[in-house]
Design an enzyme around this catalytic site. Structure first.
Site, PDB file in Angstrom:
ATOM      1  CG  ASN A 183       8.605 -20.266 -54.054  1.00  0.00           C
ATOM      2  OD1 ASN A 183      10.187 -20.343 -54.673  1.00  0.00           O
ATOM      3  ND2 ASN A 183       7.728 -19.763 -54.477  1.00  0.00           N
ATOM      4  CD1 TRP A 184      14.094 -16.749 -51.059  1.00  0.00           C
ATOM      5  CD2 TRP A 184      15.984 -17.487 -50.884  1.00  0.00           C
ATOM      6  NE1 TRP A 184      14.688 -16.498 -49.144  1.00  0.00           N
ATOM      7  CE2 TRP A 184      15.747 -16.907 -49.569  1.00  0.00           C
ATOM      8  CE3 TRP A 184      17.288 -18.449 -50.645  1.00  0.00           C
ATOM      9  CZ2 TRP A 184      16.964 -16.668 -48.709  1.00  0.00           C
ATOM     10  CZ3 TRP A 184      18.291 -17.630 -50.323  1.00  0.00           C
ATOM     11  CH2 TRP A 184      17.875 -17.483 -48.873  1.00  0.00           C
ATOM     12  CE  LYS A 185       7.505 -17.140 -56.683  1.00  0.00           C
ATOM     13  NZ  LYS A 185       6.252 -16.612 -56.875  1.00  0.00           N
ATOM     14  CG  HIS A 188       5.067 -22.533 -57.368  1.00  0.00           C
ATOM     15  ND1 HIS A 188       4.709 -21.150 -58.778  1.00  0.00           N
ATOM     16  CD2 HIS A 188       5.092 -21.934 -56.304  1.00  0.00           C
ATOM     17  CE1 HIS A 188       4.724 -19.834 -57.658  1.00  0.00           C
ATOM     18  NE2 HIS A 188       4.669 -20.321 -56.383  1.00  0.00           N
ATOM     19  CD  GLU A 222       5.712 -18.086 -60.036  1.00  0.00           C
ATOM     20  OE1 GLU A 222       6.657 -18.647 -59.306  1.00  0.00           O
ATOM     21  OE2 GLU A 222       5.557 -17.739 -59.942  1.00  0.00           O
ATOM     22  CD  GLU A 248       2.146 -19.866 -53.746  1.00  0.00           C
ATOM     23  OE1 GLU A 248       2.574 -19.443 -52.758  1.00  0.00           O
ATOM     24  OE2 GLU A 248       2.848 -20.761 -54.313  1.00  0.00           O
ATOM     25  N   GLY A 276       2.540 -13.222 -56.672  1.00  0.00           N
ATOM     26  CA  GLY A 276       3.344 -11.920 -57.466  1.00  0.00           C
ATOM     27  C   GLY A 276       2.456 -10.456 -57.902  1.00  0.00           C
ATOM     28  CB  SER A 329       0.676 -10.444 -52.532  1.00  0.00           C
ATOM     29  OG  SER A 329       0.668 -10.814 -54.381  1.00  0.00           O
ATOM     30  N   GLY A 342       6.867 -15.659 -51.151  1.00  0.00           N
ATOM     31  CA  GLY A 342       8.420 -15.182 -52.637  1.00  0.00           C
ATOM     32  C   GLY A 342       8.519 -13.681 -53.044  1.00  0.00           C
ATOM     33  N   GLY A 343       7.869 -13.498 -53.169  1.00  0.00           N
ATOM     34  CA  GLY A 343       8.938 -11.141 -52.644  1.00  0.00           C
ATOM     35  C   GLY A 343       9.149 -11.584 -51.815  1.00  0.00           C
TER      36      GLY A 343
HETATM   37  P1  PGA Z   1       4.297 -13.747 -53.428  1.00  0.00           P
HETATM   38  O1  PGA Z   1       5.035 -15.246 -53.750  1.00  0.00           O
HETATM   39  O2  PGA Z   1       4.792 -14.161 -52.315  1.00  0.00           O
HETATM   40  O3  PGA Z   1       5.495 -13.273 -54.664  1.00  0.00           O
HETATM   41  O4  PGA Z   1       3.278 -13.720 -54.406  1.00  0.00           O
HETATM   42  C1  PGA Z   1       4.486 -16.442 -53.389  1.00  0.00           C
HETATM   43  C2  PGA Z   1       4.704 -17.950 -53.471  1.00  0.00           C
HETATM   44  O5  PGA Z   1       4.320 -18.006 -55.635  1.00  0.00           O
HETATM   45  O6  PGA Z   1       4.825 -19.099 -53.651  1.00  0.00           O
END
Ligand code: PGA
Length: 251
Positions: A11-13, A96, A98, A168, A174, A213, A234-235
């Site tokens: 997930n590159w956001k 998600h 967010e 999640e 994050g 994470s 994500g990250g």
């Molecule tokens: P993260 O994000 O790995 O940076 O914690 C995961 C996500 O939001 O899908």
């Protein structure tokens, strides 16, 4: 033992231009050629088409990060399932945290989006998870139950197995604070149990991922838990080497 192929999704956001998408895939795709887990990358809308073109000869599939539940209409700024399909996109992240938190994506909307994605032929990756305050107040089970019941309310039992769920916990996204393997397993076992109350067959087929994470050094322990079928990353998915290491951890 159920035969579920592990799935790793990046997930590159709101990261990576088309050039950066191209650079990532030039480095990552050769590393992802071996058989094993399924791999999905989720770029932002403007990079989807380029990603599809570059991944078409590979095992890597492309998914979007969001979509609207209607197939067309007066919804400025939104993108529909048929538009994604038209680009060759094969899946979509829905719900998600967010999107829920900053863009008011509600359970009511998700109850329409998940079946809309399935009907269009897109694999939905539905995200659920509790906040830190909810976990501290012992509300994790209630929150997950409410989200799963509401978001999947309009998916017929016999189609539930085609959905992917990502657990999640919001406090782990994050933050560098990963859920322990036990915490993740416990929550995902609960989620599988909720699916089982509707269909035993779907419960053994449905893939439930962990997200929050995930890094190269914790991926193997998380993914080796009996109910965890992969990860939404994500990250650590922004660096081809790190994401490839996470894919390797699932082999
Ligand atoms: P993260 O994000 O790995 O940076 O914690 C995961 C996500 O939001 O899908």
């Amino acid at each position: 033992m159920p035969d579920r192929t592990p799935l790793l999704a990046a997930n590159w956001k709101m990261h990576k231009t088309t050039d950066e998408t191209e650079d990532f895939l030039a480095d990552f795709l050769p590393r992802a050629e071996d058989s094993g887990p399924e791999v999905v990358v989720c770029p932002s809308f403007p990079s989807l088409q380029r990603a599809v073109e570059l991944c078409v000869q590979s095992r890597v599939r492309v998914a979007a990060q969001s979509m609207h539940e209607e197939s067309e209409g007066a919804f400025t700024g939104e993108v529909s399932a048929p538009m994604l399909l038209d680009l060759g996109v094969q899946g979509v992240i829905l719900g998600h945290s967010e999107r829920r938190q900053y863009f008011n994506e509600t359970d009511e909307a998700l109850a329409r989006k998940v079946p809309a994605a399935l009907d269009a032929g897109l694999e939905p990756i539905l995200c659920v998870g509790e906040s830190e305050a909810q976990r501290d107040a012992d509300e994790t089970e209630g929150v997950l139950t409410r989200q799963i019941e509401a978001d999947l309310a309009n998916v017929p039992d016999q189609r539930l197995g085609a959905v992917v769920i990502a657990y999640e916990p919001i406090w782990a996204i994050g933050t560098g604070r990963t859920a322990t393997a036990e915490q993740a397993q416990e929550a995902i076992e609960l989620i599988r149990g909720l699916i089982e109350s509707r269909s035993a067959e779907a419960a053994s087929a449905i893939r439930v991922l962990y997200g929050g994470s995930v890094k190269p050094d914790n991926a193997a322990e998380l993914i080796s838990q009996p109910d965890i079928d992969g990860a939404l990353v994500g990250g650590a998915s922004l660096e081809p080497g790190d994401f490839a290491a996470i894919v390797d951890a699932a082999r």
